[in-house]
Design an enzyme around this catalytic site. Structure first.
Site, mmCIF file in Angstrom:
data_model
loop_
_atom_site.group_PDB
_atom_site.id
_atom_site.type_symbol
_atom_site.label_atom_id
_atom_site.label_comp_id
_atom_site.label_asym_id
_atom_site.label_seq_id
_atom_site.Cartn_x
_atom_site.Cartn_y
_atom_site.Cartn_z
ATOM 1 N N ASP A 1 0.863 -1.165 0.000
ATOM 2 C CA ASP A 1 0.000 0.000 0.000
ATOM 3 C C ASP A 1 0.914 1.234 0.000
ATOM 4 O O ASP A 1 2.104 1.127 0.341
ATOM 5 C CB ASP A 1 -0.888 -0.039 1.251
ATOM 6 C CG ASP A 1 -1.702 1.222 1.427
ATOM 7 O OD1 ASP A 1 -2.437 1.585 0.491
ATOM 8 O OD2 ASP A 1 -1.587 1.856 2.495
ATOM 9 N N ASP B 1 -0.132 5.149 0.921
ATOM 10 C CA ASP B 1 -0.377 6.117 1.991
ATOM 11 C C ASP B 1 -0.518 5.409 3.331
ATOM 12 O O ASP B 1 -1.400 4.563 3.520
ATOM 13 C CB ASP B 1 -1.629 6.928 1.679
ATOM 14 C CG ASP B 1 -1.493 7.712 0.382
ATOM 15 O OD1 ASP B 1 -0.705 8.660 0.356
ATOM 16 O OD2 ASP B 1 -2.153 7.345 -0.607
ATOM 17 N N SER C 1 -5.252 2.711 -3.105
ATOM 18 C CA SER C 1 -6.645 3.085 -3.332
ATOM 19 C C SER C 1 -6.762 4.463 -3.964
ATOM 20 O O SER C 1 -7.861 4.882 -4.331
ATOM 21 C CB SER C 1 -7.420 3.054 -2.003
ATOM 22 O OG SER C 1 -7.498 1.746 -1.498
ATOM 23 N N LYS D 1 -10.262 -2.019 -2.163
ATOM 24 C CA LYS D 1 -10.091 -2.650 -0.859
ATOM 25 C C LYS D 1 -11.303 -2.300 0.031
ATOM 26 O O LYS D 1 -11.771 -1.169 -0.031
ATOM 27 C CB LYS D 1 -8.808 -2.138 -0.193
ATOM 28 C CG LYS D 1 -7.547 -2.302 -1.041
ATOM 29 C CD LYS D 1 -6.382 -1.545 -0.406
ATOM 30 C CE LYS D 1 -5.171 -1.499 -1.314
ATOM 31 N NZ LYS D 1 -4.058 -0.703 -0.743
ATOM 32 N N ASP E 1 -1.258 -0.650 6.284
ATOM 33 C CA ASP E 1 -1.473 0.011 7.575
ATOM 34 C C ASP E 1 -2.947 0.070 7.962
ATOM 35 O O ASP E 1 -3.262 0.424 9.098
ATOM 36 C CB ASP E 1 -0.942 1.447 7.517
ATOM 37 C CG ASP E 1 -1.779 2.308 6.578
ATOM 38 O OD1 ASP E 1 -2.403 3.281 7.043
ATOM 39 O OD2 ASP E 1 -1.840 1.993 5.365
#
Length: 216
Positions: A11, A13, A107, A137, A162
Site C-alpha cells: 500500500d 499512503d 486506493s 479494498k 497500515d
C-alpha cells in the site's frame, strides 16, 4: 520470524509515505464545499478506501463523479505543500528489492499516487491504482491484479498495509499480510505479522525470492 516471498505488494499512503496532513486539509475543505457535516464525515472510514466509495457514502449518486474529480484535484494540488513524506525505513527497504519483485497497490487514483510517489522519489516499476480496478479494498481485486501483473502466485505474495481494509483485502487474496502500526494501533490490526514500520524489517534477496525478517 522469517517470511519467504516471491513478490512484495505495498500500500502507499500510511505504508510507504505519510500523507495524513494533506488528506486532512483536503478532505476537510472538500466536505465543507459539499455541505457535509462533521458528524456525517466522522461516521465514514476514510483510510485505505477509494475516494469514489467514500463520496458514494456521503453524497447523492449524481454528484459523486464531480465530487471525486474535485477531491483528486485538491489532493494533487496539495502535494507540494509539505503534507507528504517518507515513512521510516521505506527507502532502505525498497532499495534492497529488485524492481520486478515489488509493486505499489493503492486506493488512490494513478494521478494522485504518482504525484505523491514522485514527491518523495519513489518510482515503482509496477503501480496498481484505483483507475485499474472495479472493486477497491477490502475487496481482493487490487492485490490479485498486482500478483497477475507480476506473474506470481498470490500464495507467494506478501502484502504490506497500515489499514484494516487493506489487510482484509490481502487476506481475501490468499496472501501473507504484514501490518504497519503507522495510522492504527497494533491491536486494531489483524495480520500474520505486526510491526511499527518498515524500519523494523530487513529484506534479503535470494535465488528463490525475498526473505523478510524482523530486525533484532
Amino acid at each position: 520470524m522469517t517470511i519467504h516471498a516471491q513478490a512484495l505488494l505495498f500500500d502507499n499512503d500510511g505504508t510507504l509515505v505519510s500523507s495524513l496532513l494533506s488528506v486532512q486539509r483536503c478532505w476537510t475543505r472538500w466536505a465543507g464545499e459539499y455541505g457535509i457535516t462533521a458528524e456525517q464525515f466522522g461516521r465514514v472510514e476514510l483510510h485505505g478506501r477509494p475516494a469514489a466509495e467514500i463520496a458514494a457514502d456521503l453524497l447523492p449518486a449524481h454528484v459523486v463523479p464531480e465530487a471525486v474529480a474535485r477531491i483528486e484535484d485538491l489532493e494533487v494540488e496539495d502535494v507540494p505543500n509539505g503534507g507528504v513524506h517518507l515513512l521510516p525505513g521505506t527507502r532502505d527497504f525498497l532499495g534492497a528489492l529488485p524492481a520486478e519483485r515489488w509493486a505499489v497497490v493503492t486506493s488512490a487514483t494513478r494521478r494522485l499516487a504518482e504525484a505523491r510517489l514522485d514527491a518523495v522519489g519513489i518510482l515503482p516499476k509496477t503501480l496498481i491504482a484505483a483507475d485499474d480496478i472495479t472493486r477497491g479494498k477490502p475487496d481482493p481485486e487490487p492485490y490479485l491484479l498486482a500478483a497477475r501483473v507480476l506473474g506470481v502466485d498470490p500464495a507467494h505474495c506478501v502484502v504490506f498495509e497500515d489499514a484494516p481494509a487493506g489487510l482484509q483485502a490481502g487476506r481475501a487474496a490468499g496472501m501473507t499480510t504484514v501490518a504497519l502500526a503507522t495510522t492504527h494501533q497494533a491491536h486494531e490490526l489483524t495480520a500474520d505479522l505486526v510491526v511499527e514500520d518498515l524500519s523494523a524489517l530487513s529484506a534479503l534477496v535470494t535465488d528463490g525470492g525475498v526473505e523478510i525478517a524482523v530486525r533484532p
